[in-house]
Write a protein that holds these residues in place. Sequence first.
Motif, PDB file in Angstrom:
ATOM      1  N   VAL A 104       0.784  -1.169   0.073  1.00 47.66           N
ATOM      2  CA  VAL A 104      -0.048  -0.013   0.081  1.00 47.66           C
ATOM      3  C   VAL A 104       0.935   1.225   0.032  1.00 47.66           C
ATOM      4  O   VAL A 104       0.469   2.060  -0.672  1.00 47.66           O
ATOM      5  N   THR A 105       2.227   1.267   0.583  1.00 43.99           N
ATOM      6  CA  THR A 105       2.889   2.460   1.005  1.00 43.99           C
ATOM      7  C   THR A 105       4.169   2.477  -0.109  1.00 43.99           C
ATOM      8  O   THR A 105       4.684   3.525  -0.200  1.00 43.99           O
ATOM      9  N   HIS A 106       4.021   1.233  -0.930  1.00 48.26           N
ATOM     10  CA  HIS A 106       5.076   1.446  -1.979  1.00 48.26           C
ATOM     11  C   HIS A 106       4.748   2.228  -3.205  1.00 48.26           C
ATOM     12  O   HIS A 106       3.866   1.549  -4.065  1.00 48.26           O
ATOM     13  N   VAL A 107       5.133   3.384  -3.349  1.00 51.89           N
ATOM     14  CA  VAL A 107       4.080   4.312  -4.547  1.00 51.89           C
ATOM     15  C   VAL A 107       5.008   4.530  -5.605  1.00 51.89           C
ATOM     16  O   VAL A 107       6.353   4.807  -5.421  1.00 51.89           O
ATOM     17  N   PRO A 108       4.624   4.866  -6.661  1.00 49.76           N
ATOM     18  CA  PRO A 108       5.367   5.201  -7.795  1.00 49.76           C
ATOM     19  C   PRO A 108       5.675   6.934  -8.130  1.00 49.76           C
ATOM     20  O   PRO A 108       4.616   7.515  -8.153  1.00 49.76           O
ATOM     21  N   VAL A 109       6.801   7.402  -7.757  1.00 49.01           N
ATOM     22  CA  VAL A 109       7.148   8.700  -7.535  1.00 49.01           C
ATOM     23  C   VAL A 109       8.100   9.197  -8.626  1.00 49.01           C
ATOM     24  O   VAL A 109       8.990   8.495  -9.136  1.00 49.01           O
ATOM     25  N   GLY A 110       7.413   9.963  -9.680  1.00 45.45           N
ATOM     26  CA  GLY A 110       8.310  10.521 -10.925  1.00 45.45           C
ATOM     27  C   GLY A 110       8.249  11.926 -10.983  1.00 45.45           C
ATOM     28  O   GLY A 110       7.612  12.628 -10.390  1.00 45.45           O
ATOM     29  N   VAL A 111       9.652  12.374 -11.593  1.00 41.97           N
ATOM     30  CA  VAL A 111       9.917  13.727 -11.854  1.00 41.97           C
ATOM     31  C   VAL A 111      10.380  13.963 -13.179  1.00 41.97           C
ATOM     32  O   VAL A 111      10.909  13.232 -13.775  1.00 41.97           O
ATOM     33  N   ARG A 112       9.611  15.190 -13.779  1.00 39.96           N
ATOM     34  CA  ARG A 112       9.920  15.464 -15.003  1.00 39.96           C
ATOM     35  C   ARG A 112      10.242  17.034 -14.951  1.00 39.96           C
ATOM     36  O   ARG A 112       9.713  17.761 -14.330  1.00 39.96           O
ATOM     37  N   LEU A 113      11.565  17.354 -15.623  1.00 36.60           N
ATOM     38  CA  LEU A 113      11.996  19.027 -15.745  1.00 36.60           C
ATOM     39  C   LEU A 113      11.589  19.287 -17.252  1.00 36.60           C
ATOM     40  O   LEU A 113      12.524  18.951 -18.098  1.00 36.60           O
ATOM     41  N   PHE A 114      10.480  19.937 -17.346  1.00 37.45           N
ATOM     42  CA  PHE A 114      10.380  20.598 -18.679  1.00 37.45           C
ATOM     43  C   PHE A 114      11.174  21.792 -18.916  1.00 37.45           C
ATOM     44  O   PHE A 114      10.987  23.030 -18.155  1.00 37.45           O
ATOM     45  N   GLY A 115      11.469  21.985 -19.892  1.00 39.45           N
ATOM     46  CA  GLY A 115      12.236  23.069 -20.406  1.00 39.45           C
ATOM     47  C   GLY A 115      13.802  23.255 -19.840  1.00 39.45           C
ATOM     48  O   GLY A 115      14.285  24.261 -19.787  1.00 39.45           O
ATOM     49  N   ALA A 116      14.255  22.159 -19.108  1.00 39.08           N
ATOM     50  CA  ALA A 116      15.662  22.115 -18.523  1.00 39.08           C
ATOM     51  C   ALA A 116      16.435  22.374 -19.373  1.00 39.08           C
ATOM     52  O   ALA A 116      16.347  21.987 -20.660  1.00 39.08           O
ATOM     53  N   THR A 117      17.718  22.861 -19.188  1.00 35.33           N
ATOM     54  CA  THR A 117      18.925  23.237 -20.434  1.00 35.33           C
ATOM     55  C   THR A 117      19.441  22.087 -20.701  1.00 35.33           C
ATOM     56  O   THR A 117      19.686  22.140 -21.933  1.00 35.33           O
TER      57      THR A 117
END
Length: 533
Positions: free
Chosen positions: A438-451
């Motif tokens: 239940v607590t093992h969750v998918p965390v994702g990060v996206r940097l739009f427009g990063a150099t």
Amino acid sequence: MTTPISEQNKTSPVAFADLGAWNLYFLLKLYLFYSGSIGFHFLENIAFLLFLIAPFRHKFLYQIRQVIVIPVGIALLYYDSRLPSFEKTLGQLMNLADFDMSYLMELLMRFVNFKLIALLVVAVFSYTYLKNWIKFTSITVGLFMYFIILQYYPTESATATKVVDNNMPMTKNSQTYNNPDEQLSQFYHRESQRKVDFNGVELNQPFELLFLHVCSLSWDDLKETGLDTHVLFDKFDVIFQQFNSATSYSGPAAIRMLRASCGQKPHSQLYSAADSQCYLFNNLAKLGFGHKLLMNHDGKFANFEKNIRQDGGWNVPNDLSVTTPLIQKSFDGSPIYSDRYLFDQWLSNIGSTPNATLYNTVSLHDGNKIIGNQSRLNSLESFHPRLLSLLNDINYLFEKIEQSGRKVMVVLVPEHGAGIKGDNLQLPGMREFPSYNVTHVPVGVRLFGATKRQAQTLNVNSPSSYLAISQLVEQVVEKDMFGEPTATLAEIVNALPETDFVSENDSATVIQFKGSYRMKIDKEDWIEYGNDN
């Protein structure tokens, strides 16, 4: 239910009563205990068994016993079960008044265990047929003795733990602790000393921050629905493969998220003031980020919005537009608004100054009803289409941000999973125990427009939690990832802090200890918590 002493052999110096039909009670409880479905308090059950077979020769005492044994037996069964405490259950029953009738019926049907009913029917008929040939009381007492021996003198096979999956995070140095209590105490001691320091950091290149706080989404839910391969997950720059949300309820999850700049606190400390440096959005405000709050619900159930304001340090209004179309009705009948329309609303309101927006969605919450053609589906049946719709909406958001050319950092952080598969201790959709699934969750990060865009998704495979998110945000600002970067994203990710697996609710704690998951309910002993269905 026990046989009166007058009907037994009075020549015996001590004529114990026969358990009669109470044999079924104890034999079924021992079976459920053996299968891991309930606990079993040996001392209390032995006392009850002795009370049932005590040689009460006086008729009045015998009648008194017959009156009190049924309520005592029911209370003992509840005590052996892993249901919440009676006081907490009464408190939860108060919430049932707010539930939609169709959801109440759905919950009731989940408690119907046809396998257990069939077993009970077979047991009753077998006992009725065989009781004249078999002394069931002797079998019951014998099994009691067998389980007591296993309890206090366990064999190697009886104590073998369920080894965790190779993909699960391994708690560091857990082998060095003598018991789970010692490990938990040391964990909180270490966590109390950890902080992410935003002092001296400057925002050189402004960008938008968007936190997608999703209720009821875990890796287990994604795999159960087959949506773990959705195209959205190929679009993240970073995915935390072993992120622990640390709780299975929304309010505590939101508070932990908003206090992400400090190490993990015990659940009991979430509702008292924290150090000012712990509040992530306050730290962002010092860098020049404004605050925005956006939810696709009214935030009233369980005082969710009140909690994030009072205990999460949040003080800005909800930006929800009343013209947003409805897509679902919540389990309490309140409206749930379209994620896609709210994403469009957020995109249209991006200004010239940077903002940190917290977007909270309950589109996946248990008990929701889809408005339209799929309204006939119960909430478990509709989970797949609701999840597919949400993932498609987030993918739509990504496409719109990319088309706009804006500089945006998006962080997907689920509050907890839905538990749609259930396990050996919890019914599908129930989250009373904060298990790994239940607590093992998918965390994702996206940097739009990063150099410098990352060519491939970076997977964080070490055990992580909210502190890693706070440090990632701080490093993106400090290393000027949207301007003239002084580090690569891989270098930042490789230096993120790890957090051992500890999950808590108000009455249950789950940790990883020596190769298996252990759970403690209130002040009970630790038990092994396998995540099998």
